[in-house]
Design a protein around this motif. Structure first.
Motif, mmCIF file in Angstrom:
data_model
loop_
_atom_site.group_PDB
_atom_site.id
_atom_site.type_symbol
_atom_site.label_atom_id
_atom_site.label_comp_id
_atom_site.label_asym_id
_atom_site.label_seq_id
_atom_site.Cartn_x
_atom_site.Cartn_y
_atom_site.Cartn_z
ATOM 1 N N VAL A 79 0.835 -1.204 0.000
ATOM 2 C CA VAL A 79 0.000 0.000 0.000
ATOM 3 C C VAL A 79 0.870 1.254 0.000
ATOM 4 O O VAL A 79 0.564 2.235 -0.684
ATOM 5 C CB VAL A 79 -0.976 -0.027 1.204
ATOM 6 N N SER A 80 1.961 1.234 0.735
ATOM 7 C CA SER A 80 2.878 2.374 0.749
ATOM 8 C C SER A 80 3.515 2.590 -0.613
ATOM 9 O O SER A 80 3.728 3.736 -1.032
ATOM 10 C CB SER A 80 3.977 2.156 1.792
ATOM 11 N N ALA A 81 3.827 1.513 -1.314
ATOM 12 C CA ALA A 81 4.419 1.644 -2.644
ATOM 13 C C ALA A 81 3.435 2.256 -3.628
ATOM 14 O O ALA A 81 3.843 2.983 -4.534
ATOM 15 C CB ALA A 81 4.879 0.277 -3.151
ATOM 16 N N PHE A 82 2.151 1.994 -3.461
ATOM 17 C CA PHE A 82 1.151 2.611 -4.326
ATOM 18 C C PHE A 82 0.839 4.042 -3.887
ATOM 19 O O PHE A 82 0.514 4.891 -4.702
ATOM 20 C CB PHE A 82 -0.137 1.781 -4.363
ATOM 21 N N GLY A 83 0.946 4.318 -2.603
ATOM 22 C CA GLY A 83 0.658 5.652 -2.104
ATOM 23 C C GLY A 83 1.773 6.650 -2.359
ATOM 24 O O GLY A 83 1.507 7.847 -2.533
ATOM 25 N N PHE A 84 3.005 6.178 -2.402
ATOM 26 C CA PHE A 84 4.152 7.076 -2.561
ATOM 27 C C PHE A 84 4.096 7.908 -3.844
ATOM 28 O O PHE A 84 4.211 9.137 -3.778
ATOM 29 C CB PHE A 84 5.451 6.270 -2.469
ATOM 30 N N PRO A 85 3.881 7.315 -5.022
ATOM 31 C CA PRO A 85 3.804 8.165 -6.214
ATOM 32 C C PRO A 85 2.570 9.067 -6.237
ATOM 33 O O PRO A 85 2.616 10.159 -6.801
ATOM 34 C CB PRO A 85 3.787 7.180 -7.381
ATOM 35 N N ILE A 86 1.489 8.630 -5.612
ATOM 36 C CA ILE A 86 0.304 9.481 -5.546
ATOM 37 C C ILE A 86 0.594 10.718 -4.710
ATOM 38 O O ILE A 86 0.225 11.844 -5.078
ATOM 39 C CB ILE A 86 -0.904 8.689 -5.004
ATOM 40 N N ILE A 87 1.281 10.542 -3.598
ATOM 41 C CA ILE A 87 1.652 11.687 -2.762
ATOM 42 C C ILE A 87 2.620 12.593 -3.512
ATOM 43 O O ILE A 87 2.493 13.824 -3.463
ATOM 44 C CB ILE A 87 2.247 11.205 -1.431
ATOM 45 N N LEU A 88 3.574 12.008 -4.229
ATOM 46 C CA LEU A 88 4.497 12.829 -5.014
ATOM 47 C C LEU A 88 3.756 13.641 -6.073
ATOM 48 O O LEU A 88 4.110 14.798 -6.341
ATOM 49 C CB LEU A 88 5.557 11.952 -5.677
ATOM 50 N N ALA A 89 2.738 13.064 -6.678
ATOM 51 C CA ALA A 89 1.965 13.794 -7.683
ATOM 52 C C ALA A 89 1.095 14.869 -7.036
ATOM 53 O O ALA A 89 0.924 15.952 -7.600
ATOM 54 C CB ALA A 89 1.108 12.826 -8.491
ATOM 55 N N ARG A 90 0.551 14.595 -5.855
ATOM 56 C CA ARG A 90 -0.285 15.584 -5.172
ATOM 57 C C ARG A 90 0.502 16.823 -4.756
ATOM 58 O O ARG A 90 -0.029 17.926 -4.784
ATOM 59 C CB ARG A 90 -0.945 14.972 -3.929
ATOM 60 N N VAL A 91 1.762 16.642 -4.367
ATOM 61 C CA VAL A 91 2.584 17.797 -3.982
ATOM 62 C C VAL A 91 3.324 18.371 -5.185
ATOM 63 O O VAL A 91 4.182 19.231 -5.026
ATOM 64 C CB VAL A 91 3.570 17.445 -2.845
ATOM 65 N N GLU A 92 2.996 17.875 -6.365
ATOM 66 C CA GLU A 92 3.523 18.334 -7.645
ATOM 67 C C GLU A 92 5.041 18.165 -7.765
ATOM 68 O O GLU A 92 5.717 18.949 -8.421
ATOM 69 C CB GLU A 92 3.106 19.783 -7.909
ATOM 70 N N ALA A 93 5.559 17.114 -7.114
ATOM 71 C CA ALA A 93 6.967 16.764 -7.295
ATOM 72 C C ALA A 93 7.156 15.990 -8.604
ATOM 73 O O ALA A 93 8.216 16.056 -9.212
ATOM 74 C CB ALA A 93 7.475 15.935 -6.120
ATOM 75 N N ILE A 94 6.108 15.263 -9.012
ATOM 76 C CA ILE A 94 6.103 14.571 -10.300
ATOM 77 C C ILE A 94 4.782 14.891 -10.988
ATOM 78 O O ILE A 94 3.829 15.357 -10.357
ATOM 79 C CB ILE A 94 6.289 13.041 -10.164
#
Length: 131
Positions: A79-94
């Motif tokens: 779950v953390s592996a799926f949440g990590f890129p979502i969080i990165l996209a939400r903070v506009e890092a990716i």
């Protein structure tokens, strides 16, 4: 023969998953390598299962507390592996497109890891425990 075909299929699907991850990082439009930190989750994912198989008493119990704890930790890692890129996209890092590619890579890689345990975790003559 069947185990060799399974090993080839698993390695092919792992390569596809890593290709999605690399595309999410290396395409010129995205160009940010933060999603590569998801590789840590790929390496951490099988560790609870390896420990539980060594520690758990495989007597007549269908389920043990050690194995259930390993499932819990493995689920948390996935779950953390799926949440990590979502969080990165939400903070506009990716960008969200990179997030989609990384999520696709996560799905393929984690299904590959599951397939590895299903094919080679039976404890027969050709299992990962011999390696």
């Amino acid at each position: 023969p069947c185990a060799v075909a399974a090993l080839v299929a698993l390695s092919f699907s792992g390569a596809i998953g890593l290709t999605f991850l690399m595309l999410g990082c290396a395409l010129e439009y995205y160009g940010v390598y933060w999603p590569l930190f998801v590789l840590i989750f790929y390496f951490l994912c099988p560790i609870p299962q390896f420990i539980a198989r060594r520690v758990a008493d495989d007597s007549d119990a269908a389920s043990s507390a050690c194995r259930e704890l390993a499932y819990f930790f493995t689920t948390g890692i996935v779950v953390s592996a799926f949440g990590f890129p979502i969080i990165l996209a939400r903070v506009e890092a990716i960008k969200w497109g990179a997030c989609g590619l990384v999520l696709a890579g996560n799905a393929v890689i984690f299904l590959t890891i599951l397939g590895f345990f299903l094919v080679f975790g039976r404890g027969d003559d050709f299992s990962w425990e011999q390696w």
